[in-house]
Design a protein around this motif. Sequence first.
Motif, PDB file in Angstrom:
ATOM      1  N   ALA A   1      46.337  36.304  38.681  1.00  0.00           N
ATOM      2  CA  ALA A   1      46.854  36.489  37.344  1.00  0.00           C
ATOM      3  C   ALA A   1      45.886  36.917  36.197  1.00  0.00           C
ATOM      4  O   ALA A   1      46.128  37.438  35.373  1.00  0.00           O
ATOM      5  CB  ALA A   1      47.401  34.887  36.696  1.00  0.00           C
ATOM      6  N   PHE A   2      44.894  36.321  36.483  1.00  0.00           N
ATOM      7  CA  PHE A   2      43.485  36.710  35.437  1.00  0.00           C
ATOM      8  C   PHE A   2      42.287  37.256  36.181  1.00  0.00           C
ATOM      9  O   PHE A   2      41.205  36.457  36.267  1.00  0.00           O
ATOM     10  CB  PHE A   2      43.121  35.528  34.550  1.00  0.00           C
ATOM     11  CG  PHE A   2      44.294  35.278  33.806  1.00  0.00           C
ATOM     12  CD1 PHE A   2      44.578  35.550  32.606  1.00  0.00           C
ATOM     13  CD2 PHE A   2      45.021  33.902  34.109  1.00  0.00           C
ATOM     14  CE1 PHE A   2      45.726  35.393  31.838  1.00  0.00           C
ATOM     15  CE2 PHE A   2      45.974  33.539  33.393  1.00  0.00           C
ATOM     16  CZ  PHE A   2      46.357  34.172  32.162  1.00  0.00           C
ATOM     17  N   PRO A   3      42.439  38.449  36.874  1.00  0.00           N
ATOM     18  CA  PRO A   3      41.378  38.811  37.849  1.00  0.00           C
ATOM     19  C   PRO A   3      40.065  39.197  37.198  1.00  0.00           C
ATOM     20  O   PRO A   3      38.982  39.163  37.915  1.00  0.00           O
ATOM     21  CB  PRO A   3      42.107  40.063  38.568  1.00  0.00           C
ATOM     22  CG  PRO A   3      42.782  40.705  37.439  1.00  0.00           C
ATOM     23  CD  PRO A   3      43.586  39.463  36.789  1.00  0.00           C
ATOM     24  N   SER A   5      38.747  37.108  34.945  1.00  0.00           N
ATOM     25  CA  SER A   5      38.032  36.144  34.164  1.00  0.00           C
ATOM     26  C   SER A   5      36.951  35.615  35.063  1.00  0.00           C
ATOM     27  O   SER A   5      37.125  34.850  35.967  1.00  0.00           O
ATOM     28  CB  SER A   5      39.249  34.879  34.233  1.00  0.00           C
ATOM     29  OG  SER A   5      38.805  33.627  33.691  1.00  0.00           O
TER      30      SER A   5
END
Length: 228
Positions: A1-3, A5
């Motif tokens: 979902a948040f690659p 981060s």
Amino acid sequence: AFPDSSDLYLQLTDSYYRRGNYTRTLSIIDAYQRRFTSPHPPILYKLRGISFFAEEQYAAARAELQYYCDLKYNDGEGWKYLGMAAFHLGDSEAAVSALNKAQPRLPGDSEIFLYRARYFRGADKHDIAMEQVEIGLQKNPDNAELLTEKGILLFEARQLESAERILKSVLENREDAWIAYRYLGFIAEAKKQPEEAIDYFSVYIKNAARVDKEVQTRMEALEAGNGR
């Protein structure tokens, strides 16, 4: 979902490390270092070094931890693992130097006294080695590795009964303390108890991580003389 981060990567790394999954820890750190440009957070070098140590990749562990300790001089855990890695690589002087830096920062850590005892035993300074063991046992009286080291020192001082008693007590609580079987075999051999020595050596050889030619040679001689 948040690659993208980096914070989530760091949290994931820490989670695998705390679970003792060192292979996965190394994998996530590699992914982090590929995805995000340097400079990377110093903690990654520490976790990578300790993970390499846990997987017995001591040269890689030493390189990572030396870099980390140069960045974070006051981290006792970093110095401890750097010292232990150097010890396994046969660099005893560098090992004890790092452990001496670790000890004031981790005053209750029994592993530091264990490795210092091994250093002094290897240097044939058995009295100092025993002092290190006793200090460690004062802080952690049930530590199986320290008790085993004490048994080994007593054996090398030819105090066979005391050594045997301690090593057997270790096995009562830690059946997988394989090195204790090695020295109990030596003790049984010295006491002219070949069958007991063979039994101890057999357990040790079956479970030891590396081939021990000395024990194999002794056991073969015992078996030949004992009609096995």
